[in-house]
Design an enzyme around this catalytic site. Structure first.
Site, PDB file in Angstrom:
ATOM      1  N   ASP A  71     -99.558  77.134  73.124  1.00  8.98           N
ATOM      2  CA  ASP A  71     -98.847  76.670  74.328  1.00  8.98           C
ATOM      3  C   ASP A  71     -99.754  76.543  75.553  1.00  8.98           C
ATOM      4  O   ASP A  71     -99.270  76.254  76.645  1.00  8.98           O
ATOM      5  CB  ASP A  71     -97.702  77.639  74.668  1.00  8.98           C
ATOM      6  CG  ASP A  71     -96.412  77.319  73.908  1.00  8.98           C
ATOM      7  OD1 ASP A  71     -96.229  76.160  73.494  1.00  8.98           O
ATOM      8  OD2 ASP A  71     -95.581  78.245  73.753  1.00  8.98           O
ATOM      9  N   ARG A  96     -97.727  84.354  74.733  1.00 10.50           N
ATOM     10  CA  ARG A  96     -98.529  83.584  75.686  1.00 10.50           C
ATOM     11  C   ARG A  96     -99.399  84.470  76.583  1.00 10.50           C
ATOM     12  O   ARG A  96    -100.158  83.951  77.427  1.00 10.50           O
ATOM     13  CB  ARG A  96     -97.618  82.686  76.558  1.00 10.50           C
ATOM     14  CG  ARG A  96     -96.856  81.641  75.745  1.00 10.50           C
ATOM     15  CD  ARG A  96     -96.271  80.561  76.627  1.00 10.50           C
ATOM     16  NE  ARG A  96     -97.305  79.775  77.306  1.00 10.50           N
ATOM     17  CZ  ARG A  96     -97.069  78.794  78.168  1.00 10.50           C
ATOM     18  NH1 ARG A  96     -95.814  78.472  78.477  1.00 10.50           N
ATOM     19  NH2 ARG A  96     -98.054  78.126  78.750  1.00 10.50           N
ATOM     20  N   ARG A 141     -87.473  83.113  82.727  1.00 11.68           N
ATOM     21  CA  ARG A 141     -88.874  83.501  82.603  1.00 11.68           C
ATOM     22  C   ARG A 141     -89.342  84.352  83.799  1.00 11.68           C
ATOM     23  O   ARG A 141     -89.601  85.525  83.671  1.00 11.68           O
ATOM     24  CB  ARG A 141     -89.756  82.254  82.462  1.00 11.68           C
ATOM     25  CG  ARG A 141     -89.431  81.392  81.243  1.00 11.68           C
ATOM     26  CD  ARG A 141     -89.730  82.143  79.957  1.00 11.68           C
ATOM     27  NE  ARG A 141     -89.465  81.363  78.775  1.00 11.68           N
ATOM     28  CZ  ARG A 141     -90.326  80.535  78.195  1.00 11.68           C
ATOM     29  NH1 ARG A 141     -91.515  80.364  78.702  1.00 11.68           N
ATOM     30  NH2 ARG A 141     -89.989  79.866  77.109  1.00 11.68           N
ATOM     31  N   HIS A 170     -87.315  76.683  82.636  1.00 12.90           N
ATOM     32  CA  HIS A 170     -88.246  76.746  83.769  1.00 12.90           C
ATOM     33  C   HIS A 170     -87.705  75.835  84.875  1.00 12.90           C
ATOM     34  O   HIS A 170     -87.118  74.784  84.567  1.00 12.90           O
ATOM     35  CB  HIS A 170     -89.637  76.198  83.395  1.00 12.90           C
ATOM     36  CG  HIS A 170     -90.551  77.161  82.724  1.00 12.90           C
ATOM     37  ND1 HIS A 170     -91.326  76.798  81.644  1.00 12.90           N
ATOM     38  CD2 HIS A 170     -90.859  78.453  82.989  1.00 12.90           C
ATOM     39  CE1 HIS A 170     -92.065  77.835  81.269  1.00 12.90           C
ATOM     40  NE2 HIS A 170     -91.790  78.852  82.062  1.00 12.90           N
ATOM     41  N   CYS A 264     -95.166  70.047  82.696  1.00 11.24           N
ATOM     42  CA  CYS A 264     -95.645  71.281  82.046  1.00 11.24           C
ATOM     43  C   CYS A 264     -97.150  71.233  81.786  1.00 11.24           C
ATOM     44  O   CYS A 264     -97.808  72.270  81.758  1.00 11.24           O
ATOM     45  CB  CYS A 264     -94.944  71.496  80.707  1.00 11.24           C
ATOM     46  SG  CYS A 264     -93.161  71.629  80.805  1.00 11.24           S
TER      47      CYS A 264
HETATM   48  N1  ARG Z   1     -93.486  76.449  74.665  1.00 12.26           N
HETATM   49  C1  ARG Z   1     -93.736  76.700  76.061  1.00 12.26           C
HETATM   50  C2  ARG Z   1     -92.921  77.900  76.516  1.00 12.26           C
HETATM   51  O1  ARG Z   1     -91.809  78.054  76.080  1.00 12.26           O
HETATM   52  C3  ARG Z   1     -93.407  75.492  76.888  1.00 12.26           C
HETATM   53  C4  ARG Z   1     -93.743  75.649  78.326  1.00 12.26           C
HETATM   54  C5  ARG Z   1     -93.374  74.454  79.146  1.00 12.26           C
HETATM   55  N2  ARG Z   1     -93.890  74.530  80.449  1.00 12.26           N
HETATM   56  C6  ARG Z   1     -93.230  74.266  81.585  1.00 12.26           C
HETATM   57  N3  ARG Z   1     -93.874  74.261  82.698  1.00 12.26           N
HETATM   58  N4  ARG Z   1     -91.954  74.035  81.572  1.00 12.26           N
HETATM   59  O2  ARG Z   1     -93.380  78.695  77.295  1.00 12.26           O
END
Ligand code: ARG
Length: 273
Positions: A71, A96, A141, A170, A264
Protein backbone atom coordinates in the site's frame (compact mmCIF):
# COMPACT_ATOMS: atom_id res chain seq x y z
CA UNK A 1 -23.70 30.80 -18.65
CA UNK A 2 -21.28 32.75 -16.53
CA UNK A 3 -18.20 30.76 -15.58
CA UNK A 4 -15.53 31.72 -13.08
CA UNK A 5 -11.98 32.06 -14.43
CA UNK A 6 -10.04 29.51 -12.41
CA UNK A 7 -6.38 30.03 -11.62
CA UNK A 8 -3.87 27.17 -11.49
CA UNK A 9 -0.85 27.50 -9.18
CA UNK A 10 2.31 25.40 -9.43
CA UNK A 11 2.39 22.62 -6.84
CA UNK A 12 4.98 20.32 -5.31
CA UNK A 13 3.95 16.70 -4.88
CA UNK A 14 5.39 13.43 -3.61
CA UNK A 15 4.49 10.05 -5.12
CA UNK A 16 5.60 6.44 -4.62
CA UNK A 17 5.58 3.97 -7.55
CA UNK A 18 3.49 0.77 -7.11
CA UNK A 19 6.55 -1.46 -7.58
CA UNK A 20 5.33 -3.83 -4.85
CA UNK A 21 1.60 -3.30 -5.47
CA UNK A 22 -0.65 -6.18 -4.42
CA UNK A 23 -3.71 -6.90 -2.30
CA UNK A 24 -2.51 -9.37 0.32
CA UNK A 25 -4.74 -8.24 3.22
CA UNK A 26 -8.00 -6.38 3.64
CA UNK A 27 -8.22 -3.19 5.69
CA UNK A 28 -11.04 -1.51 3.76
CA UNK A 29 -14.15 -2.86 1.96
CA UNK A 30 -12.61 -2.43 -1.51
CA UNK A 31 -9.80 -4.92 -0.81
CA UNK A 32 -10.31 -8.60 -1.60
CA UNK A 33 -7.08 -10.61 -1.31
CA UNK A 34 -8.82 -13.47 -3.14
CA UNK A 35 -8.92 -11.48 -6.39
CA UNK A 36 -5.80 -11.33 -8.57
CA UNK A 37 -4.00 -8.03 -9.10
CA UNK A 38 -1.78 -6.94 -11.99
CA UNK A 39 1.25 -4.94 -10.89
CA UNK A 40 2.08 -3.78 -14.42
CA UNK A 41 -1.41 -2.32 -14.93
CA UNK A 42 -1.13 -0.55 -11.57
CA UNK A 43 2.25 0.84 -12.63
CA UNK A 44 0.86 2.06 -15.95
CA UNK A 45 -2.07 3.80 -14.23
CA UNK A 46 0.26 5.38 -11.67
CA UNK A 47 2.65 6.56 -14.41
CA UNK A 48 -0.16 8.32 -16.27
CA UNK A 49 -1.14 10.22 -13.12
CA UNK A 50 2.50 11.14 -12.52
CA UNK A 51 3.05 12.26 -16.12
CA UNK A 52 -0.16 14.30 -16.19
CA UNK A 53 1.03 16.27 -13.16
CA UNK A 54 4.37 16.92 -14.89
CA UNK A 55 2.58 17.98 -18.10
CA UNK A 56 0.60 20.50 -16.04
CA UNK A 57 3.89 22.02 -14.87
CA UNK A 58 4.01 20.66 -11.32
CA UNK A 59 7.04 19.30 -9.46
CA UNK A 60 6.78 15.64 -8.52
CA UNK A 61 9.29 14.01 -6.17
CA UNK A 62 9.36 10.24 -5.94
CA UNK A 63 10.03 8.32 -2.72
CA UNK A 64 11.57 4.85 -3.15
CA UNK A 65 9.02 2.06 -2.57
CA UNK A 66 9.83 -0.39 0.21
CA UNK A 67 9.51 -4.13 -0.35
CA UNK A 68 6.70 -5.91 1.48
CA UNK A 69 4.57 -2.74 1.70
CA UNK A 70 1.96 -3.12 -1.07
CA UNK A 71 0.00 0.00 0.00
CA UNK A 72 2.99 2.35 -0.01
CA UNK A 73 1.87 3.58 -3.44
CA UNK A 74 -0.75 5.58 -1.52
CA UNK A 75 1.67 8.35 -0.62
CA UNK A 76 -1.09 10.69 0.55
CA UNK A 77 -1.19 8.65 3.74
CA UNK A 78 2.52 9.03 4.50
CA UNK A 79 2.46 12.47 6.10
CA UNK A 80 1.05 15.98 6.23
CA UNK A 81 3.50 18.65 5.09
CA UNK A 82 3.34 22.45 5.30
CA UNK A 83 6.43 24.56 4.73
CA UNK A 84 9.45 23.04 6.40
CA UNK A 85 7.44 20.76 8.72
CA UNK A 86 6.39 17.19 8.13
CA UNK A 87 4.10 15.27 10.47
CA UNK A 88 4.60 11.62 9.50
CA UNK A 89 1.76 9.12 9.74
CA UNK A 90 1.04 6.68 12.50
CA UNK A 91 -1.00 4.04 10.71
CA UNK A 92 -4.12 2.47 12.14
CA UNK A 93 -3.28 -1.04 10.91
CA UNK A 94 -0.01 -2.90 11.55
CA UNK A 95 0.13 -3.93 7.87
CA UNK A 96 1.12 -0.35 6.95
CA UNK A 97 3.13 0.51 10.04
CA UNK A 98 6.59 0.15 8.47
CA UNK A 99 5.82 2.79 5.82
CA UNK A 100 6.31 5.52 8.42
CA UNK A 101 10.05 4.83 8.68
CA UNK A 102 10.43 5.40 4.94
CA UNK A 103 8.73 8.80 5.20
CA UNK A 104 10.63 9.82 8.34
CA UNK A 105 13.93 9.11 6.56
CA UNK A 106 12.89 10.77 3.32
CA UNK A 107 11.75 14.04 4.89
CA UNK A 108 14.74 14.14 7.25
CA UNK A 109 17.09 13.71 4.26
CA UNK A 110 15.27 16.62 2.58
CA UNK A 111 16.12 18.79 5.59
CA UNK A 112 12.57 19.19 6.88
CA UNK A 113 11.65 19.27 10.55
CA UNK A 114 10.16 15.83 11.06
CA UNK A 115 8.04 14.22 13.71
CA UNK A 116 5.91 11.09 13.76
CA UNK A 117 2.36 11.67 14.97
CA UNK A 118 1.79 10.49 18.54
CA UNK A 119 -1.68 9.11 17.78
CA UNK A 120 -3.19 7.40 14.75
CA UNK A 121 -2.95 9.85 11.89
CA UNK A 122 -3.03 8.85 8.20
CA UNK A 123 -1.61 12.03 6.74
CA UNK A 124 -3.31 13.68 3.78
CA UNK A 125 -5.69 10.75 3.53
CA UNK A 126 -7.48 12.48 6.40
CA UNK A 127 -5.98 16.01 6.55
CA UNK A 128 -6.84 18.25 3.59
CA UNK A 129 -5.87 21.90 3.16
CA UNK A 130 -8.77 24.22 2.33
CA UNK A 131 -7.83 27.90 2.45
CA UNK A 132 -6.78 28.82 6.01
CA UNK A 133 -8.17 25.57 7.42
CA UNK A 134 -7.10 21.99 7.59
CA UNK A 135 -10.16 19.77 7.17
CA UNK A 136 -9.60 16.63 9.21
CA UNK A 137 -11.42 13.32 8.91
CA UNK A 138 -11.94 10.79 11.68
CA UNK A 139 -14.14 7.78 12.19
CA UNK A 140 -12.17 4.98 10.54
CA UNK A 141 -8.44 5.73 10.52
CA UNK A 142 -7.21 9.00 12.01
CA UNK A 143 -7.89 9.37 15.73
CA UNK A 144 -9.89 12.50 16.42
CA UNK A 145 -7.56 13.32 19.32
CA UNK A 146 -4.68 13.60 16.82
CA UNK A 147 -6.38 16.71 15.41
CA UNK A 148 -5.07 18.67 18.41
CA UNK A 149 -1.49 17.62 17.69
CA UNK A 150 -1.83 18.59 14.02
CA UNK A 151 -3.28 22.00 14.89
CA UNK A 152 -0.48 22.71 17.35
CA UNK A 153 2.32 21.45 15.09
CA UNK A 154 1.30 23.54 12.09
CA UNK A 155 -0.39 26.47 13.85
CA UNK A 156 -3.40 26.16 11.56
CA UNK A 157 -7.03 25.69 12.53
CA UNK A 158 -8.22 22.11 12.16
CA UNK A 159 -11.89 21.46 11.41
CA UNK A 160 -12.90 17.97 12.53
CA UNK A 161 -15.29 15.99 10.31
CA UNK A 162 -16.65 12.56 11.13
CA UNK A 163 -17.00 9.86 8.47
CA UNK A 164 -19.73 7.21 8.76
CA UNK A 165 -19.57 4.98 5.64
CA UNK A 166 -16.72 2.47 5.64
CA UNK A 167 -16.42 2.57 1.84
CA UNK A 168 -15.31 6.18 2.31
CA UNK A 169 -12.91 5.55 5.14
CA UNK A 170 -10.49 8.43 4.52
CA UNK A 171 -11.54 12.07 4.15
CA UNK A 172 -9.96 12.14 0.68
CA UNK A 173 -12.45 9.51 -0.53
CA UNK A 174 -15.41 11.73 0.43
CA UNK A 175 -14.19 15.30 -0.07
CA UNK A 176 -11.79 17.21 -2.26
CA UNK A 177 -10.54 20.78 -1.93
CA UNK A 178 -10.51 22.38 -5.39
CA UNK A 179 -9.14 25.76 -4.34
CA UNK A 180 -9.02 27.90 -1.19
CA UNK A 181 -12.78 28.41 -1.15
CA UNK A 182 -14.26 25.59 -3.18
CA UNK A 183 -14.70 21.98 -2.19
CA UNK A 184 -16.67 19.03 -3.52
CA UNK A 185 -17.99 16.31 -1.23
CA UNK A 186 -20.46 13.49 -0.71
CA UNK A 187 -22.75 14.49 2.18
CA UNK A 188 -23.93 10.95 3.03
CA UNK A 189 -20.34 10.00 3.94
CA UNK A 190 -20.52 12.35 6.97
CA UNK A 191 -22.50 12.56 10.21
CA UNK A 192 -25.37 15.10 10.20
CA UNK A 193 -23.28 17.41 12.40
CA UNK A 194 -20.34 17.33 10.01
CA UNK A 195 -22.68 17.93 7.06
CA UNK A 196 -23.88 21.04 8.91
CA UNK A 197 -20.29 22.28 9.35
CA UNK A 198 -19.57 21.76 5.65
CA UNK A 199 -22.76 23.58 4.60
CA UNK A 200 -21.86 26.48 6.87
CA UNK A 201 -18.24 26.82 5.72
CA UNK A 202 -18.75 25.98 2.05
CA UNK A 203 -22.26 27.02 0.98
CA UNK A 204 -21.25 26.92 -2.70
CA UNK A 205 -19.70 23.46 -2.61
CA UNK A 206 -20.10 21.02 -5.48
CA UNK A 207 -22.19 18.11 -4.21
CA UNK A 208 -21.39 14.57 -5.35
CA UNK A 209 -24.12 11.99 -5.80
CA UNK A 210 -23.95 8.31 -4.85
CA UNK A 211 -22.60 7.22 -8.25
CA UNK A 212 -19.86 9.87 -8.20
CA UNK A 213 -18.75 8.68 -4.76
CA UNK A 214 -18.86 5.00 -5.78
CA UNK A 215 -16.70 5.84 -8.83
CA UNK A 216 -14.21 7.32 -6.31
CA UNK A 217 -14.67 10.67 -8.08
CA UNK A 218 -13.91 12.63 -4.92
CA UNK A 219 -10.44 11.14 -4.69
CA UNK A 220 -9.21 14.09 -6.72
CA UNK A 221 -6.29 16.50 -6.84
CA UNK A 222 -6.73 20.10 -7.95
CA UNK A 223 -4.21 22.86 -8.65
CA UNK A 224 -6.99 25.46 -8.58
CA UNK A 225 -8.03 24.85 -12.18
CA UNK A 226 -7.07 21.35 -13.35
CA UNK A 227 -8.68 18.48 -11.48
CA UNK A 228 -7.24 14.97 -11.79
CA UNK A 229 -9.81 12.42 -10.70
CA UNK A 230 -10.86 8.80 -11.22
CA UNK A 231 -12.89 8.54 -14.42
CA UNK A 232 -16.60 7.79 -14.39
CA UNK A 233 -18.00 10.45 -12.03
CA UNK A 234 -20.33 11.95 -14.66
CA UNK A 235 -22.29 14.32 -12.44
CA UNK A 236 -19.12 15.74 -10.87
CA UNK A 237 -17.47 16.19 -14.25
CA UNK A 238 -20.46 18.23 -15.49
CA UNK A 239 -20.54 20.37 -12.36
CA UNK A 240 -16.78 20.97 -12.48
CA UNK A 241 -17.03 22.11 -16.09
CA UNK A 242 -19.91 24.46 -15.27
CA UNK A 243 -17.86 25.92 -12.41
CA UNK A 244 -14.88 26.62 -14.70
CA UNK A 245 -12.61 23.72 -13.72
CA UNK A 246 -10.96 21.42 -16.25
CA UNK A 247 -11.19 17.77 -15.23
CA UNK A 248 -8.93 14.89 -16.25
CA UNK A 249 -10.54 11.46 -15.81
CA UNK A 250 -7.90 8.87 -14.97
CA UNK A 251 -8.25 5.08 -15.18
CA UNK A 252 -7.52 3.76 -11.66
CA UNK A 253 -9.30 0.40 -11.96
CA UNK A 254 -6.31 -1.57 -10.65
CA UNK A 255 -5.44 0.82 -7.82
CA UNK A 256 -9.09 0.70 -6.78
CA UNK A 257 -8.66 -2.98 -5.91
CA UNK A 258 -6.73 -1.69 -2.90
CA UNK A 259 -9.28 1.06 -2.24
CA UNK A 260 -7.12 3.81 -3.71
CA UNK A 261 -7.54 6.36 -6.49
CA UNK A 262 -5.83 9.48 -7.80
CA UNK A 263 -5.50 11.56 -4.64
CA UNK A 264 -4.38 8.55 -2.56
CA UNK A 265 -1.28 8.35 -4.78
CA UNK A 266 -0.35 12.01 -4.29
CA UNK A 267 0.93 13.81 -1.20
CA UNK A 268 1.09 17.58 -1.58
CA UNK A 269 4.10 19.29 -0.02
CA UNK A 270 2.38 22.58 0.77
CA UNK A 271 4.37 25.82 0.62
CA UNK A 272 7.58 23.92 0.60
CA UNK A 273 10.70 26.06 0.77
N1 ARG B 1 -5.29 0.02 0.95
C1 ARG B 1 -5.02 1.33 1.48
C2 ARG B 1 -5.57 1.43 2.89
O1 ARG B 1 -6.61 0.90 3.15
C3 ARG B 1 -5.61 2.40 0.60
C4 ARG B 1 -5.27 3.78 1.04
C5 ARG B 1 -5.89 4.83 0.18
N2 ARG B 1 -5.39 6.11 0.47
C6 ARG B 1 -6.11 7.23 0.64
N3 ARG B 1 -5.50 8.35 0.78
N4 ARG B 1 -7.40 7.19 0.67
O2 ARG B 1 -4.96 2.03 3.75
Amino acid sequence: METTARQATARHYLMCPPTHFDVTYSINPWMDPGKPTDQSIAMDQWQRIHDQLIDLGHTVDVIPPLEGLPDMVFAANGATVYGDRALVARFRFPERDAESAGYLDWFAAKGLKVRQAALENEGEGDYLAAGPWILAGNGFRTDRRSHVETEEYFGRPVIGLTLVNDKFYHLDTALSALDDRTIMYYPAAFTPGSQGILRELFPDAIIADHDDAEAFGLNAVSDGKHVLMPEGAANLVAQLRAAGFESFGMDVSELLRAGGGVKCCILELHNQV
